[in-house]
Design a protein around this motif. Structure first.
Motif, PDB file in Angstrom:
ATOM      1  N   VAL A 194       2.203  -1.115   4.333  1.00 17.64           N
ATOM      2  CA  VAL A 194       2.488   0.121   3.605  1.00 17.64           C
ATOM      3  C   VAL A 194       3.958   0.095   3.180  1.00 17.64           C
ATOM      4  CG1 VAL A 194       2.715   2.624   3.812  1.00 17.64           C
ATOM      5  CG2 VAL A 194       0.707   1.458   4.768  1.00 17.64           C
ATOM      6  N   ILE A 195       4.201   0.421   1.924  1.00 16.66           N
ATOM      7  CA  ILE A 195       5.588   0.451   1.433  1.00 16.66           C
ATOM      8  C   ILE A 195       6.064   1.885   1.167  1.00 16.66           C
ATOM      9  CG2 ILE A 195       5.493  -1.861   0.467  1.00 16.66           C
ATOM     10  CD1 ILE A 195       5.146  -0.518  -2.321  1.00 16.66           C
ATOM     11  N   TYR A 196       5.104   2.836   1.057  1.00 14.39           N
ATOM     12  CA  TYR A 196       5.465   4.249   0.934  1.00 14.39           C
ATOM     13  C   TYR A 196       4.420   5.074   1.664  1.00 14.39           C
ATOM     14  CZ  TYR A 196       6.423   8.927  -0.740  1.00 14.39           C
ATOM     15  OH  TYR A 196       6.716  10.269  -0.789  1.00 14.39           O
ATOM     16  N   ALA A 197       4.877   6.007   2.497  1.00 14.58           N
ATOM     17  CA  ALA A 197       3.960   6.861   3.254  1.00 14.58           C
ATOM     18  C   ALA A 197       4.440   8.302   3.223  1.00 14.58           C
ATOM     19  CB  ALA A 197       3.867   6.388   4.698  1.00 14.58           C
ATOM     20  N   GLU A 198       3.492   9.212   3.239  1.00 11.43           N
ATOM     21  CA  GLU A 198       3.781  10.626   3.477  1.00 11.43           C
ATOM     22  C   GLU A 198       3.065  11.026   4.756  1.00 11.43           C
ATOM     23  OE1 GLU A 198       3.170  13.036   0.001  1.00 11.43           O
ATOM     24  OE2 GLU A 198       4.665  11.906  -1.154  1.00 11.43           O
ATOM     25  N   ILE A 199       3.859  11.403   5.736  1.00  9.99           N
ATOM     26  CA  ILE A 199       3.368  11.748   7.070  1.00  9.99           C
ATOM     27  C   ILE A 199       3.291  13.264   7.172  1.00  9.99           C
ATOM     28  CG2 ILE A 199       3.911  11.610   9.535  1.00  9.99           C
ATOM     29  CD1 ILE A 199       5.560   9.032   8.741  1.00  9.99           C
ATOM     30  N   ARG A 200       2.204  13.763   7.737  1.00  9.24           N
ATOM     31  CA  ARG A 200       2.060  15.224   7.813  1.00  9.24           C
ATOM     32  C   ARG A 200       1.782  15.686   9.238  1.00  9.24           C
ATOM     33  NH1 ARG A 200      -2.605  16.226   3.611  1.00  9.24           N
ATOM     34  NH2 ARG A 200      -1.611  14.431   2.653  1.00  9.24           N
ATOM     35  N   PHE A 201       2.197  16.900   9.508  1.00  8.52           N
ATOM     36  CA  PHE A 201       1.892  17.535  10.794  1.00  8.52           C
ATOM     37  C   PHE A 201       2.231  19.018  10.673  1.00  8.52           C
ATOM     38  CE2 PHE A 201       6.321  17.615  11.235  1.00  8.52           C
ATOM     39  CZ  PHE A 201       6.705  18.225  12.417  1.00  8.52           C
ATOM     40  N   ALA A 202       1.732  19.816  11.628  1.00  9.19           N
ATOM     41  CA  ALA A 202       1.976  21.261  11.640  1.00  9.19           C
ATOM     42  C   ALA A 202       3.014  21.576  12.716  1.00  9.19           C
ATOM     43  CB  ALA A 202       0.679  22.012  11.919  1.00  9.19           C
ATOM     44  N   PRO A 203       4.247  21.867  12.345  1.00 10.73           N
ATOM     45  CA  PRO A 203       5.303  22.096  13.345  1.00 10.73           C
ATOM     46  C   PRO A 203       4.952  23.143  14.396  1.00 10.73           C
ATOM     47  CG  PRO A 203       6.245  21.954  11.147  1.00 10.73           C
ATOM     48  CD  PRO A 203       4.764  21.972  10.963  1.00 10.73           C
ATOM     49  N   LEU A 204       4.250  24.194  13.996  1.00  8.66           N
ATOM     50  CA  LEU A 204       3.979  25.289  14.924  1.00  8.66           C
ATOM     51  C   LEU A 204       3.032  24.898  16.058  1.00  8.66           C
ATOM     52  CD1 LEU A 204       3.811  28.400  12.572  1.00  8.66           C
ATOM     53  CD2 LEU A 204       5.636  27.707  14.130  1.00  8.66           C
ATOM     54  N   LEU A 205       2.371  23.756  15.946  1.00  9.17           N
ATOM     55  CA  LEU A 205       1.511  23.290  17.039  1.00  9.17           C
ATOM     56  C   LEU A 205       2.308  22.616  18.159  1.00  9.17           C
ATOM     57  CD1 LEU A 205      -1.557  21.745  15.147  1.00  9.17           C
ATOM     58  CD2 LEU A 205      -1.343  24.036  16.155  1.00  9.17           C
ATOM     59  N   HIS A 206       3.619  22.443  17.945  1.00 15.02           N
ATOM     60  CA  HIS A 206       4.417  21.644  18.881  1.00 15.02           C
ATOM     61  C   HIS A 206       5.503  22.468  19.571  1.00 15.02           C
ATOM     62  CE1 HIS A 206       2.448  17.998  17.318  1.00 15.02           C
ATOM     63  NE2 HIS A 206       2.430  18.677  16.191  1.00 15.02           N
ATOM     64  N   LYS A 234       0.809  -1.224   0.000  1.00 18.62           N
ATOM     65  CA  LYS A 234       0.000   0.000   0.000  1.00 18.62           C
ATOM     66  C   LYS A 234       0.843   1.274   0.000  1.00 18.62           C
ATOM     67  CE  LYS A 234      -3.500  -2.395   2.763  1.00 18.62           C
ATOM     68  NZ  LYS A 234      -2.648  -3.592   2.984  1.00 18.62           N
ATOM     69  N   VAL A 235       0.203   2.328  -0.501  1.00 22.75           N
ATOM     70  CA  VAL A 235       0.723   3.691  -0.407  1.00 22.75           C
ATOM     71  C   VAL A 235      -0.260   4.493   0.445  1.00 22.75           C
ATOM     72  CG1 VAL A 235       1.156   5.823  -1.692  1.00 22.75           C
ATOM     73  CG2 VAL A 235       1.912   3.625  -2.619  1.00 22.75           C
ATOM     74  N   GLU A 236       0.244   5.160   1.460  1.00 25.41           N
ATOM     75  CA  GLU A 236      -0.610   6.055   2.259  1.00 25.41           C
ATOM     76  C   GLU A 236      -0.041   7.467   2.180  1.00 25.41           C
ATOM     77  OE1 GLU A 236      -3.508   6.348   5.858  1.00 25.41           O
ATOM     78  OE2 GLU A 236      -1.811   5.059   6.353  1.00 25.41           O
ATOM     79  N   LEU A 237      -0.848   8.377   1.636  1.00 29.20           N
ATOM     80  CA  LEU A 237      -0.408   9.753   1.416  1.00 29.20           C
ATOM     81  C   LEU A 237      -1.009  10.741   2.411  1.00 29.20           C
ATOM     82  CD1 LEU A 237      -0.650   9.971  -2.485  1.00 29.20           C
ATOM     83  CD2 LEU A 237       1.356   9.447  -1.083  1.00 29.20           C
ATOM     84  N   HIS A 238      -2.073  10.326   3.108  1.00 31.03           N
ATOM     85  CA  HIS A 238      -2.791  11.281   3.955  1.00 31.03           C
ATOM     86  C   HIS A 238      -2.962  10.688   5.350  1.00 31.03           C
ATOM     87  CE1 HIS A 238      -5.770  14.788   4.008  1.00 31.03           C
ATOM     88  NE2 HIS A 238      -5.757  14.307   5.244  1.00 31.03           N
ATOM     89  N   VAL A 239      -1.968  10.930   6.197  1.00 33.92           N
ATOM     90  CA  VAL A 239      -2.036  10.479   7.584  1.00 33.92           C
ATOM     91  C   VAL A 239      -1.316  11.502   8.461  1.00 33.92           C
ATOM     92  CG1 VAL A 239       0.008   8.976   7.309  1.00 33.92           C
ATOM     93  CG2 VAL A 239      -1.641   8.538   9.162  1.00 33.92           C
ATOM     94  N   HIS A 240      -2.007  11.972   9.488  1.00 33.06           N
ATOM     95  CA  HIS A 240      -1.479  13.017  10.373  1.00 33.06           C
ATOM     96  C   HIS A 240      -0.794  12.392  11.582  1.00 33.06           C
ATOM     97  CE1 HIS A 240      -3.686  16.564   8.594  1.00 33.06           C
ATOM     98  NE2 HIS A 240      -4.430  15.576   8.123  1.00 33.06           N
ATOM     99  N   LEU A 241       0.431  12.788  11.831  1.00 32.92           N
ATOM    100  CA  LEU A 241       1.200  12.248  12.951  1.00 32.92           C
ATOM    101  C   LEU A 241       0.485  12.468  14.284  1.00 32.92           C
ATOM    102  CD1 LEU A 241       3.859  11.011  14.047  1.00 32.92           C
ATOM    103  CD2 LEU A 241       4.796  13.343  14.100  1.00 32.92           C
ATOM    104  N   ASP A 242      -0.167  13.611  14.431  1.00 35.04           N
ATOM    105  CA  ASP A 242      -0.764  13.978  15.718  1.00 35.04           C
ATOM    106  C   ASP A 242      -2.202  13.489  15.878  1.00 35.04           C
ATOM    107  OD1 ASP A 242      -1.846  15.664  13.841  1.00 35.04           O
ATOM    108  OD2 ASP A 242      -1.020  17.506  14.684  1.00 35.04           O
ATOM    109  N   THR A 243      -2.582  12.482  15.093  1.00 35.81           N
ATOM    110  CA  THR A 243      -3.927  11.903  15.240  1.00 35.81           C
ATOM    111  C   THR A 243      -3.858  10.381  15.359  1.00 35.81           C
ATOM    112  OG1 THR A 243      -4.265  11.623  12.851  1.00 35.81           O
ATOM    113  CG2 THR A 243      -4.925  13.734  13.805  1.00 35.81           C
ATOM    114  N   CYS A 244      -2.664   9.842  15.550  1.00 37.44           N
ATOM    115  CA  CYS A 244      -2.463   8.387  15.415  1.00 37.44           C
ATOM    116  C   CYS A 244      -1.813   7.734  16.622  1.00 37.44           C
ATOM    117  CB  CYS A 244      -1.631   8.103  14.166  1.00 37.44           C
ATOM    118  SG  CYS A 244      -2.429   8.590  12.628  1.00 37.44           S
ATOM    119  N   LEU A 245      -1.821   8.384  17.774  1.00 33.92           N
ATOM    120  CA  LEU A 245      -1.176   7.800  18.943  1.00 33.92           C
ATOM    121  C   LEU A 245      -1.970   6.591  19.426  1.00 33.92           C
ATOM    122  CD1 LEU A 245      -0.211  11.014  20.949  1.00 33.92           C
ATOM    123  CD2 LEU A 245       1.061   9.837  19.138  1.00 33.92           C
TER     124      LEU A 245
END
Length: 306
Positions: A87-99, A10-21
């Motif tokens: 998953v063999i390729y992922a793009e992980i996203r997050f907003a640095p300024l929230l941290h 699988k490829v996952e392009l839309h996953v937020h780091l701060d929603t997956c704990l």
């Protein structure tokens, strides 16, 4: 033959780091937490009132991700989940300024995530890139700061700029300059649209931000003209079916337009968006589409090729 989503690469392009704990992550951070407390704090109800209600379940995770250790552990936690989904390729996203609440700079935060991501990429044999998010309610200055972080770490793990948060609450005006900055420097730009607002939001985003991918975009189904444009310009939709249901964009999976969009020839791929908040996995998403719309392995492979 039995459908086995776990066997599909699988490829996952839309996953937020701060929603997956995960619960396992929280047990490391807060050893006394029980499963009931975890669920009530971090998992959304099956049907939220709206996107704002959904976003309220993300805030407790962001509060935790304010130290290098917490962020590093979160990256490893997410990679474990990606590995379980094949998953063999992922793009992980997050907003640095929230941290930055406890004093970390944007640069320190991005470097922490890149370092952890590159380590986990080798450990779990998953290629990965990092998307930095500016948010709809951010000021022009905050958006430009995020864009400059993208440019500073482009080629070191960062692969693009994203615009996230509640599209119904703020305009695009504060973000146009930031997107132009990244685009003119040869960077990638994408944005959330067509989720909380209708097809006109997608068109406005394409016009003003010149993106090549749209996060969600499912409400293009409301306007054939917008569908035609997405096809003509080969814009990819990052579709997150279960998240759309939890956010009350559509009532049931049978109502979701993902199958119609696929049949009409729109480029799309399937994602989780917010694994913990939605209580889903990518294997779950694939199984759900197979069970509802009879998608085959070939259908999912085509989405991943897109």
């Amino acid at each position: 033959m039995k459908f086995s989503p776990e066997k599909i690469k699988k490829v996952e392009l839309h996953v937020h780091l701060d929603t997956c704990l995960s619960f396992q992550y929280m047990q490391k951070i807060s050893p006394g937490i029980g499963l009931d407390e975890f669920r009530s704090t971090f998992i959304a109800p099956e049907k939220c009132r709206d996107l704002g209600d959904f976003i309220s379940k993300i805030a407790p995770q962001i509060e935790i991700l304010q130290t290098r250790k917490a962020i590093t552990l979160a990256v490893d936690d997410l990679f474990q989940q990606l590995a379980a989904d094949n998953v063999i390729y992922a793009e992980i996203r997050f907003a640095p300024l929230l941290h930055t609440v406890l004093g970390l700079t944007g640069e320190e935060i991005v470097e922490t995530v890149i370092s952890a991501m590159q380590h986990c990429s080798q450990l779990y044999s998953i290629e990965a890139g990092l998307l930095l998010c500016t948010l709809r309610h951010f000021t022009r200055q905050e958006s430009m700061y995020t864009a400059n972080l993208v440019l500073k770490y482009q080629g070191q793990g960062v692969v693009g700029l994203d615009l996230a948060a509640d599209e119904a609450g703020s305009s695009l005006e504060n973000h146009i300059e930031a997107f132009e900055l990244v685009s003119h420097a040869g960077g990638n730009v994408i944005a959330h649209a067509g989720e909380a607002c209708g097809a006109a939001s997608i068109e406005e985003t394409l016009d003003k931000l010149k993106v090549s991918r749209i996060g969600h975009g499912v409400r293009c189904i409301e306007d054939q003209r917008v569908i035609d444009r997405l096809i003509r310009e080969e814009i990819l939709l990052e579709i997150c079916p279960s998240c759309n249901l939890v956010c009350n964009v559509f009532n049931t999976i049978e109502d979701h337009p993902v199958n119609l969009l696929k049949e009409r020839g729109i480029r799309l791929n399937i994602n989780t968006d917010a694994r913990t908040v939605v209580n889903t996995t990518l294997n779950d998403e694939y199984q759900r589409l197979h069970d509802t719309f009879n998608w085959s392995t070939a259908d999912f492979i085509r989405c991943n090729e897109h």
